[in-house]
Scaffold this motif. Sequence first.
Motif, PDB file in Angstrom:
ATOM      1  N   ALA A 222       0.807  -1.217   0.000  1.00  0.00           N
ATOM      2  CA  ALA A 222       0.000   0.000   0.000  1.00  0.00           C
ATOM      3  C   ALA A 222       0.842   1.270   0.000  1.00  0.00           C
ATOM      4  N   TYR A 223       1.934   1.275   0.747  1.00  0.00           N
ATOM      5  CA  TYR A 223       2.737   2.495   0.815  1.00  0.00           C
ATOM      6  C   TYR A 223       3.390   2.817  -0.532  1.00  0.00           C
ATOM      7  N   ILE A 224       3.703   1.778  -1.315  1.00  0.00           N
ATOM      8  CA  ILE A 224       4.287   1.998  -2.637  1.00  0.00           C
ATOM      9  C   ILE A 224       3.243   2.593  -3.579  1.00  0.00           C
ATOM     10  N   ALA A 225       2.028   2.044  -3.540  1.00  0.00           N
ATOM     11  CA  ALA A 225       0.950   2.599  -4.354  1.00  0.00           C
ATOM     12  C   ALA A 225       0.639   4.028  -3.923  1.00  0.00           C
ATOM     13  N   ALA A 226       0.679   4.288  -2.604  1.00  0.00           N
ATOM     14  CA  ALA A 226       0.342   5.609  -2.074  1.00  0.00           C
ATOM     15  C   ALA A 226       1.222   6.710  -2.658  1.00  0.00           C
ATOM     16  N   LYS A 227       2.468   6.383  -2.962  1.00  0.00           N
ATOM     17  CA  LYS A 227       3.396   7.378  -3.506  1.00  0.00           C
ATOM     18  C   LYS A 227       2.903   7.956  -4.832  1.00  0.00           C
ATOM     19  N   GLU A 228       2.094   7.187  -5.555  1.00  0.00           N
ATOM     20  CA  GLU A 228       1.644   7.623  -6.876  1.00  0.00           C
ATOM     21  C   GLU A 228       0.185   8.080  -6.893  1.00  0.00           C
ATOM     22  N   VAL A 229      -0.411   8.194  -5.724  1.00  0.00           N
ATOM     23  CA  VAL A 229      -1.809   8.619  -5.621  1.00  0.00           C
ATOM     24  C   VAL A 229      -1.872  10.117  -5.351  1.00  0.00           C
ATOM     25  N   GLU A 230      -2.479  10.857  -6.251  1.00  0.00           N
ATOM     26  CA  GLU A 230      -2.537  12.314  -6.144  1.00  0.00           C
ATOM     27  C   GLU A 230      -3.798  12.802  -5.434  1.00  0.00           C
ATOM     28  N   ILE A 231      -4.879  12.024  -5.481  1.00  0.00           N
ATOM     29  CA  ILE A 231      -6.168  12.473  -4.944  1.00  0.00           C
ATOM     30  C   ILE A 231      -6.140  12.504  -3.413  1.00  0.00           C
ATOM     31  N   PRO A 232      -7.061  13.235  -2.791  1.00  0.00           N
ATOM     32  CA  PRO A 232      -7.161  13.231  -1.331  1.00  0.00           C
ATOM     33  C   PRO A 232      -7.558  11.845  -0.810  1.00  0.00           C
ATOM     34  N   VAL A 233      -6.869  11.401   0.234  1.00  0.00           N
ATOM     35  CA  VAL A 233      -7.142  10.087   0.829  1.00  0.00           C
ATOM     36  C   VAL A 233      -7.260  10.239   2.342  1.00  0.00           C
ATOM     37  N   LEU A 234      -8.327   9.688   2.907  1.00  0.00           N
ATOM     38  CA  LEU A 234      -8.498   9.638   4.356  1.00  0.00           C
ATOM     39  C   LEU A 234      -8.162   8.223   4.816  1.00  0.00           C
ATOM     40  N   VAL A 235      -7.174   8.109   5.697  1.00  0.00           N
ATOM     41  CA  VAL A 235      -6.735   6.819   6.233  1.00  0.00           C
ATOM     42  C   VAL A 235      -7.278   6.687   7.653  1.00  0.00           C
ATOM     43  N   ILE A 236      -8.131   5.687   7.871  1.00  0.00           N
ATOM     44  CA  ILE A 236      -8.746   5.460   9.179  1.00  0.00           C
ATOM     45  C   ILE A 236      -8.266   4.122   9.733  1.00  0.00           C
ATOM     46  N   HIS A 237      -7.912   4.100  11.021  1.00  0.00           N
ATOM     47  CA  HIS A 237      -7.414   2.860  11.624  1.00  0.00           C
ATOM     48  C   HIS A 237      -7.650   2.915  13.128  1.00  0.00           C
ATOM     49  N   ASP A 238      -7.836   1.748  13.724  1.00  0.00           N
ATOM     50  CA  ASP A 238      -8.024   1.688  15.174  1.00  0.00           C
ATOM     51  C   ASP A 238      -6.731   1.287  15.873  1.00  0.00           C
ATOM     52  N   ASN A 239      -6.437   1.974  16.963  1.00  0.00           N
ATOM     53  CA  ASN A 239      -5.225   1.676  17.722  1.00  0.00           C
ATOM     54  C   ASN A 239      -5.227   0.266  18.300  1.00  0.00           C
ATOM     55  N   ASP A 240      -6.419  -0.298  18.505  1.00  0.00           N
ATOM     56  CA  ASP A 240      -6.543  -1.631  19.089  1.00  0.00           C
ATOM     57  C   ASP A 240      -6.858  -2.701  18.042  1.00  0.00           C
ATOM     58  N   ASP A 241      -6.555  -2.430  16.783  1.00  0.00           N
ATOM     59  CA  ASP A 241      -6.767  -3.419  15.729  1.00  0.00           C
ATOM     60  C   ASP A 241      -5.779  -4.572  15.943  1.00  0.00           C
ATOM     61  N   ALA A 242      -6.313  -5.761  16.268  1.00  0.00           N
ATOM     62  CA  ALA A 242      -5.466  -6.916  16.552  1.00  0.00           C
ATOM     63  C   ALA A 242      -5.087  -7.686  15.299  1.00  0.00           C
ATOM     64  N   GLU A 243      -5.665  -7.324  14.154  1.00  0.00           N
ATOM     65  CA  GLU A 243      -5.374  -8.049  12.915  1.00  0.00           C
ATOM     66  C   GLU A 243      -4.413  -7.284  12.008  1.00  0.00           C
ATOM     67  N   VAL A 244      -4.550  -5.967  11.981  1.00  0.00           N
ATOM     68  CA  VAL A 244      -3.663  -5.136  11.164  1.00  0.00           C
ATOM     69  C   VAL A 244      -3.090  -4.034  12.068  1.00  0.00           C
TER      70      VAL A 244
END
Length: 291
Positions: A222-244
């Motif tokens: 994902a971070y490699i793809a992110a380098k080439e993404v120009e549009i606005p992106v909202l990244v949401i994540h939980d601090n207690d996510d036990a899977e990711v």
Amino acid sequence: MSKKAKKRSNSLKIPTIIIYTAKFLQSISPKLLTKFAARLFTTPMRHKMPKREFEMERKSKQAKLFVPSIGKEIVTYEFGDAAKKVLLVHGWSGRGTQLVKIAERLTEEGYSTVSFDAPAHGKSDGKTTLMPEFIASILEIEKHFGPFEGAVGHSLGGMSLLNAVKRGLKIDRLVIIGSGDKISDILTEFVDRMRLKHKLVDDLRTHFEANFNKETMESFSAYIAAKEVEIPVLVIHDNDDAEVPVKCAIHIQKHLKNGELLLTKGLGHRKILGDPEVIERTIDFIEKQAI
């Protein structure tokens, strides 16, 4: 880690019989082990649809769509009839109705949604799949149902959408929720859960790359793809996510040219999809970018 997070992490456990089988194969044949592990890695679970998704499933216009580039057929869901459309993409072992709460709020705000059961998921055919097939499905859906105002993806769905934008998906804004980051980390975690030697990570990478049309497996990170993404992106994540791990979201956001980060607490990997604050931030982000 909270008790709730620990409990949710049980969903990642691999049955003991499978681990013993893998260890036996490791002792007698690396090739058989690689094939066995690859099959396990690419086979999602088809979970029973919860009641909260029944209405979206019932009200959606469903159809089968053939994806020529992978030679597979998927099931699509059109929810609502507004001209403005948002694409929704579920994660591993998910369904086209999994983002139901977000879909319902979008329809209230004058949008319709298009989602799908990825190959080997939900009502779609097949038993195995990988991210490139998610990406191919997204790009084919755009041809038939686009254009889309924006897109929302959960977990592997978010990773797939970043890669689809990199490969030409035309959307104005993107929200990813609970998404992983590095392919190498995902493979390593899988091998660790199998309690096997790390040599299997390289063997799996070699095995999968034979089918990737000259693209390395790591190039789908994902971070490699992110380098080439120009549009606005909202990244949401939980601090207690036990899977990711939450570090994935932080790393992805660092590589975006126009990225925002929202971190929550106590929601884990899936409950986050129904959280009112997360839903409202998602809607606000899409609406804000549309102005």
